[in-house]
Design an enzyme around this catalytic site. Structure first.
Site, PDB file in Angstrom:
ATOM      1  N   LYS A 154      -4.152  11.545 -21.554  1.00 40.30           N
ATOM      2  CA  LYS A 154      -3.191  12.313 -20.764  1.00 40.30           C
ATOM      3  C   LYS A 154      -3.615  12.334 -19.295  1.00 40.30           C
ATOM      4  O   LYS A 154      -4.591  12.979 -18.924  1.00 40.30           O
ATOM      5  CB  LYS A 154      -3.070  13.761 -21.257  1.00 40.30           C
ATOM      6  CG  LYS A 154      -1.817  14.409 -20.672  1.00 40.30           C
ATOM      7  CD  LYS A 154      -1.869  15.902 -20.530  1.00 40.30           C
ATOM      8  CE  LYS A 154      -2.472  16.387 -19.255  1.00 40.30           C
ATOM      9  NZ  LYS A 154      -1.716  16.095 -18.004  1.00 40.30           N
ATOM     10  N   GLY A 207     -11.951  17.950 -15.029  1.00 38.25           N
ATOM     11  CA  GLY A 207     -11.041  18.778 -14.250  1.00 38.25           C
ATOM     12  C   GLY A 207     -11.715  20.059 -13.830  1.00 38.25           C
ATOM     13  O   GLY A 207     -12.936  20.099 -13.627  1.00 38.25           O
ATOM     14  N   SER A 208     -10.919  21.113 -13.723  1.00 35.62           N
ATOM     15  CA  SER A 208     -11.456  22.369 -13.211  1.00 35.62           C
ATOM     16  C   SER A 208     -12.323  23.068 -14.261  1.00 35.62           C
ATOM     17  O   SER A 208     -12.118  22.910 -15.466  1.00 35.62           O
ATOM     18  CB  SER A 208     -10.302  23.283 -12.805  1.00 35.62           C
ATOM     19  OG  SER A 208      -9.496  23.567 -13.931  1.00 35.62           O
ATOM     20  N   THR A 209     -13.246  23.868 -13.803  1.00 37.26           N
ATOM     21  CA  THR A 209     -14.111  24.628 -14.703  1.00 37.26           C
ATOM     22  C   THR A 209     -13.280  25.610 -15.526  1.00 37.26           C
ATOM     23  O   THR A 209     -13.527  25.812 -16.711  1.00 37.26           O
ATOM     24  CB  THR A 209     -15.202  25.349 -13.886  1.00 37.26           C
ATOM     25  OG1 THR A 209     -15.992  24.326 -13.242  1.00 37.26           O
ATOM     26  CG2 THR A 209     -16.115  26.187 -14.753  1.00 37.26           C
ATOM     27  N   GLY A 212     -11.586  23.703 -18.237  1.00 37.93           N
ATOM     28  CA  GLY A 212     -12.664  23.245 -19.123  1.00 37.93           C
ATOM     29  C   GLY A 212     -13.106  24.337 -20.091  1.00 37.93           C
ATOM     30  O   GLY A 212     -13.315  24.091 -21.275  1.00 37.93           O
ATOM     31  N   GLU A 229     -16.476  17.321 -17.817  1.00 35.30           N
ATOM     32  CA  GLU A 229     -16.938  17.050 -16.451  1.00 35.30           C
ATOM     33  C   GLU A 229     -16.147  17.977 -15.551  1.00 35.30           C
ATOM     34  O   GLU A 229     -14.936  17.797 -15.379  1.00 35.30           O
ATOM     35  CB  GLU A 229     -16.659  15.592 -16.050  1.00 35.30           C
ATOM     36  CG  GLU A 229     -17.414  14.561 -16.850  1.00 35.30           C
ATOM     37  CD  GLU A 229     -18.917  14.604 -16.663  1.00 35.30           C
ATOM     38  OE1 GLU A 229     -19.399  15.310 -15.740  1.00 35.30           O
ATOM     39  OE2 GLU A 229     -19.614  13.958 -17.443  1.00 35.30           O
ATOM     40  N   CYS A 263     -15.518  15.660  -7.288  1.00 34.34           N
ATOM     41  CA  CYS A 263     -16.388  16.673  -7.896  1.00 34.34           C
ATOM     42  C   CYS A 263     -17.827  16.530  -7.405  1.00 34.34           C
ATOM     43  O   CYS A 263     -18.590  17.478  -7.465  1.00 34.34           O
ATOM     44  CB  CYS A 263     -16.301  16.617  -9.411  1.00 34.34           C
ATOM     45  SG  CYS A 263     -16.379  14.961 -10.068  1.00 34.34           S
ATOM     46  N   GLU A 355     -15.759  25.692  -4.978  1.00 38.18           N
ATOM     47  CA  GLU A 355     -15.389  24.291  -4.809  1.00 38.18           C
ATOM     48  C   GLU A 355     -14.092  24.230  -4.006  1.00 38.18           C
ATOM     49  O   GLU A 355     -13.044  24.656  -4.478  1.00 38.18           O
ATOM     50  CB  GLU A 355     -15.191  23.630  -6.175  1.00 38.18           C
ATOM     51  CG  GLU A 355     -14.871  22.160  -6.055  1.00 38.18           C
ATOM     52  CD  GLU A 355     -14.843  21.444  -7.403  1.00 38.18           C
ATOM     53  OE1 GLU A 355     -14.161  21.929  -8.326  1.00 38.18           O
ATOM     54  OE2 GLU A 355     -15.501  20.396  -7.520  1.00 38.18           O
TER      55      GLU A 355
END
Ligand code: NAP
Ligand code: MG
Length: 452
Positions: A154, A207-209, A212, A229, A263, A355
């Site tokens: 995706k 992607g984003s924390t 995640g 990641e 990242c 970030e």
């Protein structure tokens, strides 16, 4: 059927409209991948390797097409986009070596023979962000396929075009139907359905924390394997004994490459106080000379941000009084934001802690090695980082001291397809690339054969 409008971030024009895959589309794709799995895992290792090599050759024959598609969809500079397409080819070639070389063990035991097999997991879901659509997709699908899994991929809703094209090229290369399926769709719909699907055995997410963490929670229900990641807030540490010219010349590219949407961006620069002013004057000169412009222009070093929302988010971190230097950016259409250097009021400021994911870098001085390491580690993240010094002992001490998965000494590069990549702390879980990725896409099976 809901649709995805794909926008060129350098012009704000709609360049494509795609059907968004919904929950039933995800179910159909996963079932197809599940049916394809048995044949794919039992194909001879040499044939699986040959098909992956052929896939790499087809990608290579379409490098320029893929690169220009990425320029239009993501605003990446043409030179970066070519490198990203070539990275897909290289990652495929690297893992094409695996089917014939990825070995189990034979362990001495009493009364028989004990061997281990590295078994594929089944259907793997790969969920990709918009910042590096091609490489991050390949870092998931290439080792997953090489290990004998089938993949449902995706892409991010903002950047589906190169992923869709790679799916077509896989079929052109002769990969059987269902081995690699691309499902453009929204994260909250298609992404979530993929994570929840009972036939999906592993999710490889970048992607984003925040997302995640949600995926980690959802995966718990099915005890699904995950690789994550996530974000980063990496430090670029410059000691007084470093080659200051080299450190200052390289530093802009460590954070402004891909317009800071990386990242691994070294978005915090820590400079030893005795050379702080000296470093800053050289760094500011280097920042002003970064070429920001039309992504298709061969001279451009930085393009626009991905979206208006991302630009707003980035701008929200910049306190005007703290700006010490700015580069240039085109005006008019496009989600442009100039390279920006700030000196925060301290380590508590959001621009130092969060970030930003844009071309904004924060700079602060430190007094000694211990303080540099403590400042670098004062973050929930731990993805990458750089250390500039001529002292080998210090380089190693600091590299061992910084809680981060990928460190470079006198260099800013983090990611090589043949070395492991991943984060400490909230930057992720597990490792991608290199030999390590194969372990993350297999399960160890132990078999004992009695001989008496
Ligand atoms: P994101 O929301 O985490 O998106 C990453 C991928 O996950 C996309 O394909 C997204 O689909 C999908 N997704 C979203 N919600 C999901 C869910 N509930 N279940 C399953 N999949 C889901 O990241 P973003 O919105 O693109 O970026 C936000 C911030 O994350 C950035 O500003 C940056 O700070 C950070 N980020 C980090 C990295 C990295 O490489 N570590 C990469 C990108 C972003 P949609 O595109 O359809 O939402
Ligand atoms: Mg999102």
């Amino acid at each position: 059927m809901p649709s995805l409008q794909v926008v060129n971030p350098a012009t704000e024009e709609v360049i494509a409209t795609l059907d968004a895959v919904d929950e039933s589309g995800v179910d159909a794709a996963v079932r197809r991948a599940h049916r394809a799995f048995e044949a794919w895992r039992t194909i001879t290792p040499a044939d699986r390797a040959r098909l992956l090599r052929r896939f790499a050759e087809v990608v290579d024959a379409h490098l320029e097409e893929l690169a220009s598609l990425e320029v239009r969809n993501s605003g990446h500079t043409i030179r970066n986009a070519r490198g990203e397409a070539a990275n897909v080819r290289d990652v495929l070639l690297y893992y094409a070596g695996a089917p014939e070389r990825f070995c189990g063990e034979q362990i001495p035991v009493v009364g028989g023979i004990d061997v281990t097999f590295r078994e594929p997991l089944g259907v793997v879901g790969v969920i990709v962000p918009w910042n590096f659509p091609m490489p991050i997709a390949a870092w998931g699908f290439a080792p997953a396929l090489a290990a004998g899994n089938t993949v449902v991929l995706k892409p991010a809703e903002l950047t589906p075009l190169t992923a869709v094209r790679l799916g077509e090229l896989a079929l052109d290369a002769g990969l059987p139907e269902g081995v690699l399926t691309v499902i453009p769709g929204r994260g909250s719909v298609a992404g979530e359905a993929l994570v929840r699907h009972p036939l999906v055995r592993k999710i490889c997410f970048t992607g984003s924390t925040e997302v995640g963490k949600r995926i980690m929670r959802l995966a718990a229900d099915g005890v699904k394997r995950i690789t994550l990641e996530l974000g980063g807030k990496s430090a670029n540490i410059v000691f007084a004994d470093a080659d200051l010219d080299a450190a200052a010349a390289a530093a802009p590219y460590a954070v402004f490459d891909n317009a800071g949407q990386d990242c691994c961006a070294r978005s915090r620069i820590l400079v030893e106080r005795s050379v702080y002013e000296e470093f800053l004057s050289r760094f500011e000169k280097a920042v002003r000379s970064v070429v920001v412009g039309a992504p298709e222009d061969e001279r451009s070093e930085m393009g626009p941000l991905i979206s208006a929302a991302q630009r707003e988010r980035v701008a929200g971190y910049v306190v005007p009084d703290q700006v010490i230097c700015r580069g240039s950016a085109p005006s008019g259409k496009g989600f442009w934001y100039p390279p920006t250097v700030v000196c925060p009021s301290g380590t508590g400021d959001p621009v130092w802690r969060e970030e930003v994911f844009g071309p904004v870098v924060a700079v602060l001085p430190f007094d000694d090695e211990a303080e540099a390491v403590a400042m670098a580690n004062d973050t929930e993240y731990g993805l990458s980082g750089s250390i500039w010094t001529r002292d080998v002992g210090r380089a190693l001490r600091v590299a061992r001291g910084v809680e981060s998965g990928n460190l470079s000494v006198n260099s800013n590069t983090s990611v090589r397809y043949n070395t492991p990549f991943g984060g400490f702390k909230q930057s992720g879980l597990g490792r991608e690339l290199g030999p390590h990725a194969l372990e993350a896409f297999t399960e160890v099976k132990n078999v004992f054969i009695a001989t008496s």
